[in-house]
Design a protein around this motif. Structure first.
Motif, PDB file in Angstrom:
ATOM      1  N   ARG A 126      -4.921   9.938   0.942  1.00 52.25           N
ATOM      2  CA  ARG A 126      -6.167   9.732   1.686  1.00 52.25           C
ATOM      3  C   ARG A 126      -5.929   9.211   3.104  1.00 52.25           C
ATOM      4  N   ARG A 127      -4.706   8.811   3.370  1.00 54.00           N
ATOM      5  CA  ARG A 127      -4.370   8.321   4.713  1.00 54.00           C
ATOM      6  C   ARG A 127      -4.187   9.497   5.672  1.00 54.00           C
TER       7      ARG A 127
ATOM      8  N   HIS B  31      -1.404   6.010  -6.963  1.00 54.75           N
ATOM      9  CA  HIS B  31      -0.701   5.675  -5.726  1.00 54.75           C
ATOM     10  C   HIS B  31      -0.620   6.894  -4.811  1.00 54.75           C
TER      11      HIS B  31
ATOM     12  N   GLU C 229       0.836  -1.203   0.000  1.00 54.14           N
ATOM     13  CA  GLU C 229       0.000   0.000   0.000  1.00 54.14           C
ATOM     14  C   GLU C 229       0.869   1.250   0.000  1.00 54.14           C
TER      15      GLU C 229
ATOM     16  N   ARG D 197      -3.851   7.288  -3.052  1.00 52.74           N
ATOM     17  CA  ARG D 197      -4.052   6.355  -1.929  1.00 52.74           C
ATOM     18  C   ARG D 197      -3.312   6.836  -0.684  1.00 52.74           C
TER      19      ARG D 197
END
Length: 252
Positions: free
Chosen positions: A205-206, A199, A187, A202
C-alpha cells in the motif's frame, strides 16, 4: 494493492519459462536473468535502491548480509549476482516457491541427516563460479539492530573453491519519500511471529520504499584464522555500517 499482486504474478509467469530454459543452458544467462526478474518485482513494489561501493568481481564470491525483511530478497536479488539459501519448506509454499526458484534459491532442511548433501550442493555452486548470498543472523531483526552472526554460516568460506567474501549492509531509509525513523522500521521489517500476507499488504500500500545497499571491499580467502573470528569481525563491521547508514553518516 491488488494490481501490484497481479502484476507480480504476471511478471513471474512470464519469466518462468525463460529462466527454465536458461537454467538448462550453460553460461551465466540464468544469473543475469534472475537479477532482471528481481528488478521487475522491485519496480512493481516501488522499491528504489541506492548502491554504494562495487560488487565483488571475484568468482566465486560469498555475499554476507544483514536481514530484516522478505523485502531484502528483492533488494539484494536485484543487485547481487548470486543465489539465496532458504529453508526447505519455502520450496513447498504456493507461488513463493515459484518466485524462489526463479531467483535460483538453494533449499536446505537443516536436518542433520541432510547436512552433507545440502552443503555439497552449495559447494557445487561455488565450484561452478556461482555467488551465494547468506544471512548469518539466521532470522530477521526489527531493522534497528543486527542480531549475532552464527559462525556455522561461514563454513562455505573454507570451501575448496576459495571464495572471496563481501560484506553487504542493507538499510531501509525512505518511506513514501520521507526519511525512515526508528519507529518506522518495524513497518518495513518482517520479524517475530508476523504473518507474511498482512505485512506484504502493508508494504504494497506504500507508494515507495527506499533502501541503501553498502558494499564493502571483498575479503580474500584465508584472511581470518577461523570461522568464529571471521563471523565476529563481519558482524561488527556490518553493525557499524548499518548504524552509520541509519544516522545518515555514510554517503556515496
Amino acid at each position: 494493492m491488488l494490481l501490484r499482486v497481479l502484476a507480480i504474478l504476471a511478471w513471474t509467469l512470464f519469466c518462468m519459462p525463460v529462466q527454465a530454459l536458461l537454467l538448462a543452458l550453460p553460461g551465466r544467462g540464468k544469473v543475469w536473468f534472475a537479477q532482471v526478474y528481481w528488478r521487475g518485482v522491485a519496480l512493481v513494489l516501488g522499491l528504489r535502491l541506492r548502491v554504494v561501493g562495487e560488487i565483488s568481481a571475484h568468482r566465486p564470491s560469498l555475499f554476507i548480509a544483514n536481514h530484516c525483511s522478505w523485502l531484502d530478497i528483492v533488494a539484494l536479488g536485484s543487485v547481487l549476482p548470486g543465489c539465496f539459501v532458504a529453508k526447505g519448506e519455502v520450496g513447498r509454499w504456493p507461488v513463493i516457491s515459484w518466485i524462489a526458484r526463479l531467483g535460483r534459491t538453494v533449499f536446505v532442511s537443516r536436518n542433520r541427516t541432510n547436512v552433507a548433501r545440502e552443503q555439497g550442493a552449495l559447494v557445487a555452486r561455488l565450484n561452478a563460479g556461482d555467488g551465494i548470498i547468506l544471512f548469518p543472523e539466521g532470522t530477521t531483526s526489527d531493522g534497528n539492530r543486527i542480531l549475532p552472526f552464527a559462525s556455522s554460516f561461514f563454513v562455505l568460506a573454507d570451501a575448496a573453491a576459495k571464495p572471496y567474501v563481501q560484506p553487504v549492509t542493507l538499510v531501509y531509509d525512505g518511506l513514501d519519500g520521507l526519511p525512515v525513523l526508528r519507529a518506522d522500521r518495524p513497518e518495513i521489517a518482517w520479524y517475530g511471529d508476523m504473518e507474511l500476507a498482512p505485512h506484504f499488504n502493508r508494504i504494497g500500500r506504500r507508494r515507495s520504499v527506499h533502501a541503501t545497499i553498502f558494499l564493502d571491499a571483498p575479503i580474500a580467502p584465508g584472511t581470518f584464522p577461523n570461522r568464529k573470528i571471521f563471523a565476529a569481525a563481519l558482524e561488527a563491521r556490518i553493525a557499524h555500517n548499518a548504524a552509520a547508514l541509519r544516522q545518515g553518516r555514510m554517503q556515496a
